[in-house]
Design an enzyme around this catalytic site. Structure first.
Site, PDB file in Angstrom:
ATOM      1  N   ARG A 157      69.345 102.278  20.402  1.00 38.59           N
ATOM      2  CA  ARG A 157      69.384 101.342  21.528  1.00 38.59           C
ATOM      3  C   ARG A 157      68.048 101.391  22.259  1.00 38.59           C
ATOM      4  O   ARG A 157      67.362 102.412  22.259  1.00 38.59           O
ATOM      5  CB  ARG A 157      70.517 101.712  22.489  1.00 38.59           C
ATOM      6  CG  ARG A 157      71.908 101.738  21.848  1.00 38.59           C
ATOM      7  CD  ARG A 157      72.936 102.275  22.833  1.00 38.59           C
ATOM      8  NE  ARG A 157      74.282 102.312  22.260  1.00 38.59           N
ATOM      9  CZ  ARG A 157      74.780 103.367  21.608  1.00 38.59           C
ATOM     10  NH1 ARG A 157      74.053 104.469  21.472  1.00 38.59           N
ATOM     11  NH2 ARG A 157      76.005 103.325  21.120  1.00 38.59           N
ATOM     12  N   LYS A 180      74.901 107.634  24.326  1.00 34.18           N
ATOM     13  CA  LYS A 180      75.861 107.514  25.416  1.00 34.18           C
ATOM     14  C   LYS A 180      76.579 108.840  25.629  1.00 34.18           C
ATOM     15  O   LYS A 180      76.887 109.559  24.691  1.00 34.18           O
ATOM     16  CB  LYS A 180      76.884 106.411  25.098  1.00 34.18           C
ATOM     17  CG  LYS A 180      76.287 105.003  25.110  1.00 34.18           C
ATOM     18  CD  LYS A 180      77.355 103.953  24.900  1.00 34.18           C
ATOM     19  CE  LYS A 180      76.783 102.542  25.009  1.00 34.18           C
ATOM     20  NZ  LYS A 180      77.811 101.508  24.815  1.00 34.18           N
ATOM     21  N   HIS A 252      68.976  94.513  20.808  1.00 37.69           N
ATOM     22  CA  HIS A 252      70.162  94.751  19.994  1.00 37.69           C
ATOM     23  C   HIS A 252      70.091  94.008  18.665  1.00 37.69           C
ATOM     24  O   HIS A 252      70.789  94.380  17.724  1.00 37.69           O
ATOM     25  CB  HIS A 252      71.424  94.358  20.769  1.00 37.69           C
ATOM     26  CG  HIS A 252      72.329  95.518  21.043  1.00 37.69           C
ATOM     27  ND1 HIS A 252      71.918  96.630  21.740  1.00 37.69           N
ATOM     28  CD2 HIS A 252      73.612  95.758  20.673  1.00 37.69           C
ATOM     29  CE1 HIS A 252      72.925  97.496  21.816  1.00 37.69           C
ATOM     30  NE2 HIS A 252      73.951  96.989  21.172  1.00 37.69           N
ATOM     31  N   ARG A 255      68.897  96.431  16.247  1.00 34.88           N
ATOM     32  CA  ARG A 255      69.971  97.402  15.955  1.00 34.88           C
ATOM     33  C   ARG A 255      70.970  96.793  14.972  1.00 34.88           C
ATOM     34  O   ARG A 255      71.401  97.442  14.016  1.00 34.88           O
ATOM     35  CB  ARG A 255      70.646  97.791  17.268  1.00 34.88           C
ATOM     36  CG  ARG A 255      71.735  98.859  17.145  1.00 34.88           C
ATOM     37  CD  ARG A 255      72.095  99.331  18.549  1.00 34.88           C
ATOM     38  NE  ARG A 255      73.370 100.029  18.632  1.00 34.88           N
ATOM     39  CZ  ARG A 255      73.516 101.328  18.402  1.00 34.88           C
ATOM     40  NH1 ARG A 255      72.485 102.062  18.029  1.00 34.88           N
ATOM     41  NH2 ARG A 255      74.699 101.901  18.532  1.00 34.88           N
ATOM     42  N   HIS A 278      77.965 105.620  17.002  1.00 32.78           N
ATOM     43  CA  HIS A 278      79.250 105.055  17.408  1.00 32.78           C
ATOM     44  C   HIS A 278      80.315 106.151  17.442  1.00 32.78           C
ATOM     45  O   HIS A 278      80.391 106.967  16.510  1.00 32.78           O
ATOM     46  CB  HIS A 278      79.699 103.965  16.431  1.00 32.78           C
ATOM     47  CG  HIS A 278      78.950 102.682  16.582  1.00 32.78           C
ATOM     48  ND1 HIS A 278      78.880 101.719  15.595  1.00 32.78           N
ATOM     49  CD2 HIS A 278      78.225 102.186  17.622  1.00 32.78           C
ATOM     50  CE1 HIS A 278      78.154 100.702  16.014  1.00 32.78           C
ATOM     51  NE2 HIS A 278      77.756 100.958  17.244  1.00 32.78           N
ATOM     52  N   TYR A 287      80.116  95.282  11.109  1.00 30.28           N
ATOM     53  CA  TYR A 287      78.953  94.933  10.291  1.00 30.28           C
ATOM     54  C   TYR A 287      79.314  94.734   8.828  1.00 30.28           C
ATOM     55  O   TYR A 287      78.502  94.234   8.062  1.00 30.28           O
ATOM     56  CB  TYR A 287      77.891  96.033  10.386  1.00 30.28           C
ATOM     57  CG  TYR A 287      77.333  96.213  11.770  1.00 30.28           C
ATOM     58  CD1 TYR A 287      76.402  95.332  12.290  1.00 30.28           C
ATOM     59  CD2 TYR A 287      77.751  97.269  12.568  1.00 30.28           C
ATOM     60  CE1 TYR A 287      75.899  95.496  13.570  1.00 30.28           C
ATOM     61  CE2 TYR A 287      77.243  97.445  13.847  1.00 30.28           C
ATOM     62  CZ  TYR A 287      76.331  96.555  14.340  1.00 30.28           C
ATOM     63  OH  TYR A 287      75.832  96.716  15.597  1.00 30.28           O
TER      64      TYR A 287
END
Length: 307
Positions: A157, A180, A252, A255, A278, A287
């Site tokens: 990110r 995150k 993004h 990404r 993730h 995806y």
């Protein structure tokens, strides 16, 4: 408890105990500030006065706004309000949770928009010169090339890239990324990105660092301060304009392109999940959906009566 004090307590909780990113915490702060203003307009100043009907009325009011909010924005708003009231009930600040029956809106499934490999190459070329072609004084061009090469090589990110320290590159061809919740992951770096970053570190960063206060950050601005997320965003936008890419290109996008190209090349979805950071493989599986163009190509090639 007064609504404003309760929101302050909740925001401290998510920032310190849950370790949410600054970006997510800021989004929750904005959403809950709007919630507090709406409650105040209804004459509600105490959390114990908030009922299920009040919360439902708030959500309905926001959903009926003109222009209507995106489903993802409404879902995030509901998530913030639901998490806030659950926290109050769990901590004994409020007597109950009025959001128990609140259900998030069903967001339409949208396939991520990825660039083709040729478009990515055009974007990278437009961002700045390759290390072997760079002029000695092209500091910004070499920095921008290293930035975009690293974004595409790692799928990180934009917030993760601008928070990198020089020491995060201490693993040779591996990069330490903090995602995150401050979770760390190790991501490989390809030869193109490594070459661009090495050239930036030896030929550009020392000069930029001399212009400002000492900083461990990998990417610096022209005045020596750490490169901001907004400035990095502008680098990508300007490169896309120079490359004459008609598609909307954002951080993004790279990404999405990273994940899509890996899966198209045969990578396992769980490996891609780890590389992207993730928490759930379900997030990564979006995806794996086949694009209409790919479906058409396979159909025309394989079906006996397609042509």
């Amino acid at each position: 408890m007064r609504v404003e004090r309760a929101i302050d307590a909740y925001l401290r909780h998510v920032a310190i105990e849950r370790g949410l990113s600054e970006h997510t915490s800021a989004a929750y702060r904005r959403d809950l500030a709007g919630y507090a203003q709406w409650l105040d307009a209804q004459g509600i100043g105490d959390t114990d006065a908030v009922t299920a009907d009040v919360v439902s009325a708030f959500v309905a009011d926001r959903a009926a706004a003109d222009p209507p909010p995106a489903a993802s924005s409404l879902a995030r708003l509901q998530s913030a309000v639901r998490s806030f009231h659950r926290f109050l009930a769990r901590e004994g600040i409020a007597t109950d949770d009025p959001t128990g029956r609140l259900r998030p809106p069903k967001a339409a499934r949208r396939l991520p928009k990825a660039l083709t490999i040729a478009q990515v190459e055009a974007l990278l070329d437009a961002s700045g010169p390759a290390a072997e072609d760079a002029a000695p004084g092209d500091l910004v061009g070499m920095r921008d090339r290293a930035l975009l090469e690293l974004l595409y090589a790692t799928g990180a990110r934009i917030s993760e890239i601008v928070q990198l320290d020089v020491d995060d590159l201490a693993h040779g061809d591996m990069l330490r990324v903090r995602g995150k919740g401050d979770k760390e992951r190790i991501v490989p770096i390809g030869s193109y990105a490594r070459s661009a970053v090495d050239a930036y570190l030896t030929r550009v960063r020392p000069e930029l660092a001399r212009r400002g206060a000492a900083s461990p950050r990998l990417f610096l601005g022209v005045r020596g301060a750490p490169l901001s997320r907004q400035s990095a965003w502008a680098v990508i936008r300007q490169a896309a304009e120079r490359a004459q890419l008609s598609a909307h290109v954002s951080p993004h996008t790279l990404r999405h392109s990273f994940a899509t190209h890996l899966l198209q090349g045969g990578a396992d979805v769980r490996v891609v999940q780890e590389l992207l950071g993730h928490a759930s493989v379900a997030t990564t599986q979006i995806y794996t959906y086949v694009s209409p163009d790919a479906l058409r190509d396979v159909y025309v090639t394989a079906h006996p009566r397609a042509r």
